[in-house]
Enzyme design. Structure first.
Site, PDB file in Angstrom:
ATOM      1  N   SER A 143      -7.640  -0.502   9.738  1.00 18.43           N
ATOM      2  CA  SER A 143      -7.348   0.564  10.697  1.00 18.43           C
ATOM      3  C   SER A 143      -8.481   1.569  10.612  1.00 18.43           C
ATOM      4  CB  SER A 143      -6.023   1.251  10.334  1.00 18.43           C
ATOM      5  OG  SER A 143      -5.846   2.457  11.055  1.00 18.43           O
ATOM      6  N   TYR A 156      -0.530   6.227   4.444  1.00 16.67           N
ATOM      7  CA  TYR A 156      -1.059   5.120   5.242  1.00 16.67           C
ATOM      8  C   TYR A 156      -2.565   5.031   5.101  1.00 16.67           C
ATOM      9  CZ  TYR A 156      -1.898   2.239   9.411  1.00 16.67           C
ATOM     10  OH  TYR A 156      -2.285   1.249  10.288  1.00 16.67           O
TER      11      TYR A 156
END
Length: 258
Positions: A143, A156
């Site tokens: 990501s 995250y």
């Protein structure tokens, strides 16, 4: 450059997290590109339905329920293969958007176990099979969170930084082997579940993530990027490909229409 169909020795592609979103879209596109796809996820009904869809379209897919954090199950799964050509480590996800001071350690642990340890489990278990193919590819779907921080995302972000470092280090360690290591780092992607899961099913909070953004990326956009990277000639390695919608300049700079 036109690409040829994968060789028989390297035509099996394992996709984790294939029950929805990027994983499901990637499975469809790799199948269309000539791979025999193996769909893994915890939700048996979802991957079985997707396998039926892909097979009905004249391609080849098999569903295999699997929790990537269960090492014993992963090792058993690996025994089904002599060689595989592609491993797409896509299983992951985000939980919560709390600051470091109040973040839930259980959420952090779950994200790390899935995004990092799950990727480690599959990669370790299948790396010998990828090498045996003579032309293997490990894909890590990280990501943009793995490359820059943002407030409320530390858990995250930490997990995706871990996934990024895993891919980068593996590439160094296995250079000279017939296996490429590819990292795809998507930015803002609107899928059916990602934001909803992150906010515990709160549809209003999930919708705010994409509010005013005319065209976030779709799962199909990311799947096309993964498939393109995988199908480059075997001497071409796409080390890292960051893909964002045009409206997103960084993790913290997004154009939103009023």
């Amino acid at each position: 450059m036109a690409t040829s169909a994968p060789s028989a020795a390297s035509r099996i592609a394992v996709v984790t997290g294939a029950s929805s979103g990027i994983g499901a879209a990637t499975a469809r596109q790799l199948a269309a590109a000539g791979y025999r796809v193996v769909l893994t996820a915890r939700r048996k009904d979802r991957i079985e339905a997707l396998a039926e869809e892909i097979n009905a379209a004249g391609h080849s897919a098999t569903a295999y329920p699997l929790d990537v954090t269960d090492r014993a199950a992963v090792d058993e799964f690996a025994t089904a293969f002599t060689t595989i050509g592609v491993l797409v480590n896509n299983a992951g996800g985000a939980l919560g958007a709390d600051p470091v001071a109040t973040g839930d350690p259980a959420d952090w642990r779950t994200m790390y176990e899935t995004n990092v340890i799950g990727t480690l489990n599959l990669t370790q278990a299948l790396l010998p099979k990828l090498e045996a193919s003579g032309d293997g590819v490990v894909v890590v779907v990280s990501s943009t969170a793995g490359h820059a921080t943002y407030e409320g995302g530390a858990g995250y972000v930490a997990a995706k930084h871990g996934a990024h470092v895993l891919a980068e280090t593996l590439r160094l360690e296995i250079v000279g082997s017939p296996v490429r290591v590819v990292e795809i780092a998507p930015g803002m992607v609107r899928t059916e579940e990602f934001a909803l899961t992150r906010f515990g099913g709160d549809a209003e909070k999930a919708a705010k993530v994409y509010a005013g953004v005319a065209e976030p990326l779709t799962a199909e956009d990311v799947a096309e990027t993964i498939t393109w990277a995988v199908t480059r000639p075997s001497h071409v390695n796409i080390d890292l490909l960051v893909v964002r919608p045009r409206a997103q300049a960084s993790n913290t700079k997004v154009h939103r229409e009023q």
